[in-house]
Design an enzyme around this catalytic site. Structure first.
Site, short mmCIF file in Angstrom:
data_model
loop_
_atom_site.label_atom_id
_atom_site.label_comp_id
_atom_site.label_asym_id
_atom_site.label_seq_id
_atom_site.Cartn_x
_atom_site.Cartn_y
_atom_site.Cartn_z
N GLN A 200 0.82 -1.22 0.00
CA GLN A 200 0.00 0.00 0.00
C GLN A 200 0.85 1.26 0.00
O GLN A 200 0.31 2.37 -0.07
CB GLN A 200 -0.92 0.02 1.23
CG GLN A 200 -1.90 -1.13 1.29
CD GLN A 200 -2.95 -1.09 0.17
OE1 GLN A 200 -3.12 -0.08 -0.52
NE2 GLN A 200 -3.64 -2.20 -0.02
N CYS A 361 -8.54 -8.33 5.31
CA CYS A 361 -7.43 -9.30 5.43
C CYS A 361 -6.53 -9.01 6.63
O CYS A 361 -5.51 -9.67 6.81
CB CYS A 361 -6.57 -9.37 4.18
SG CYS A 361 -7.42 -10.03 2.76
C1 LIG Z 1 -0.75 -4.35 3.03
C2 LIG Z 1 -0.92 -5.45 2.01
N1 LIG Z 1 0.01 -6.40 1.93
C3 LIG Z 1 -0.04 -7.39 1.04
C4 LIG Z 1 -1.09 -7.47 0.16
C5 LIG Z 1 -1.15 -8.61 -0.82
O1 LIG Z 1 -1.08 -8.12 -2.13
P1 LIG Z 1 -1.40 -9.09 -3.36
O2 LIG Z 1 -2.77 -9.64 -3.12
O3 LIG Z 1 -1.35 -8.19 -4.55
O4 LIG Z 1 -0.37 -10.15 -3.38
C6 LIG Z 1 -2.11 -6.51 0.21
C7 LIG Z 1 -3.29 -6.62 -0.67
O5 LIG Z 1 -4.34 -6.06 -0.43
C8 LIG Z 1 -2.01 -5.47 1.15
O6 LIG Z 1 -2.93 -4.50 1.23
#
Ligand SMILES: Cc1ncc(COP(=O)(O)O)c(C=O)c1O
Length: 408
Positions: A200, A361
């Site tokens: 982010q 998440c």
């Molecule tokens: C803070 C953070 N880390 C990791 C991720 C994982 O990213 P990705 O789903 O593109 O692998 C996200 C996805 O929303 C996130 O917001």
């Protein structure tokens, strides 16, 4: 600052959905025409594999693929392009770091210092790293505000053998920018490494890995105007050199023999077995050029202005609770009092407003902010104050009855 109305015209999703207010860019951003065209051009005019073809198109695409490493290195100010590993996204980058770190550097009783703010993709790989190595997971205490407390953080090193600090630069729920330069300095002072979840942060703030002095940085293309399926792992060259690949196969080895010995290629190719997401890499390069043209200082300032404007309007409403006062990175997290977040989002959807609800998440964050379900409105360079005004007018009039009606 940039011209937002002009920017909006670059995004087909905005042009094709003139009535949609898209406030879910922290989940994934829209893509500008130049990125979409780059991907289409690859399939229509340049479709080939890289580093495997003895013909002109393959030579040319291989060069563009390799050159994109230089573009990414410039964008985050890495010392050299070899510090850029292509991955499938932030999640795959974070896993590569955790798996390797556990194998090479973690011993029984060592501490992995992380937080309850963490996205699943940043903390679950470390749970597994702890399980594999016998290391212990500890959490930096956070106040209820969700702000980073440097003093509480430094106390975590007292009498503990902290080997690695794993933290995000920007919280995906609260949109706070954590003081990464100080966080990294404290980690290094105590002999620990630092792995930063930049999913982010990289889309929203100017990133300089040398100035921050961080050891690893993970991020995804699809949150920063680029295609999905491609991500980046930045690692200090000397650390990448010590690490093994997670995947083995074509493209990453120089030779292998019947006695099962393998001679790997150099860093970063040794990490990139198999045919990569070629069009994704080319598209990510275009996305970075687009952001560079706007200027990351402007992007950061605009995200801060939008969040500040939005929060100041919500603070005037008496039917809303805001969870991230003063957020800096285009994220506003709130609830409409007495209404389940998902029910409110269902009503917003009927009004043409796209947001995300739930725990985003970050399933331990409720331990800090005291609430499990929130509404997250996340904005980017193409959002406007007018969209915020229209959304706030909807929020102001949101009632339980209207939400129930919108479900029926
Ligand atoms: C803070 C953070 N880390 C990791 C991720 C994982 O990213 P990705 O789903 O593109 O692998 C996200 C996805 O929303 C996130 O917001």
């Amino acid at each position: 600052m940039f011209d937002v109305e002009k920017i909006r015209k670059d995004f087909p999703m905005i042009m094709n959905h003139p009535d949609l207010i898209y406030f879910d860019s922290a989940a994934t951003s829209f893509k500008p025409r130049s990125v979409i065209d780059t991907v289409i051009d690859y399939y229509e005019h340049n479709n080939c594999n890289i580093h495997r073809g003895d013909y002109d198109i393959s030579f040319a695409v291989s060069k563009r693929y390799d050159d994109t490493r230089k573009t990414i290195a410039r964008f985050i100010n890495a010392k050299r392009p070899e510090e850029i590993v292509y991955t499938y996204g932030a999640t795959s980058s974070l896993n590569i770091v955790a798996i390797n770190f556990a194998k090479k550097f973690l011993n029984k009783g060592d501490v992995i210092l992380t937080s309850e703010v963490e996205h699943a993709s940043d903390v679950l790989p470390w749970f597994k790293a702890a399980e594999q190595s016998g290391a212990i997971i500890k959490y930096v205490p956070f106040p209820k505000s969700g702000r980073f407390d440097l003093e509480a953080y430094e106390k975590c090193f007292e009498n503990e053998n902290v080997k690695i600090v794993a933290l995000p630069h920007v919280s995906n729920v609260l949109g706070f920018i954590y003081p990464m330069k100080q966080i990294a300095a404290i980690a290094h002072k105590h002999g620990a490494y630092i792995a930063v979840d930049g999913a982010q942060a990289v889309p929203h703030i100017k990133m300089d890995v040398q100035d921050l002095d961080i050891d690893f940085l993970s991020f995804s293309s699809h949150k920063m105007l680029g295609p999905a399926g491609i991500g980046v792992l930045y690692g200090r060259y000397e650390l990448l050199e010590q690490m093994d690949p997670v995947f083995y196969g074509g493209g990453s080895n120089a030779r292998f023999y019947p006695d099962c010995s393998i001679i790997l290629k150099n860093t970063p190719e040794k990490f990139e077995a198999g045919t990569p997401d070629i069009e994704g890499v080319l598209g990510l390069g275009k996305a970075i050029e687009y952001l560079e043209e706007l200027g990351m200082d402007n992007v950061e300032e605009y995200g801060k202005q939008l969040a500040g404007y939005f929060i100041s309007k919500l603070e005037k409403l008496d039917n809303v609770t805001v969870y991230n006062h003063g957020a800096e990175a285009g994220i506003v997290t709130f609830n409409v009092n007495g209404i389940f977040a998902q029910d409110a989002a269902g009503y917003f959807n009927k009004q043409g407003i796209a947001v995300r609800t739930g725990n985003h998440c970050a399933k331990m964050l409720d331990q800090i902010i005291g609430v499990n379900e929130t509404i997250r409105a996340s904005m980017y360079i193409y959002n406007t104050k007018d969209e915020i005004d229209r959304f706030v007018d909807v929020i102001k009039e949101t009632t339980l009855e209207k939400c129930v009606d919108s479900i029926l």
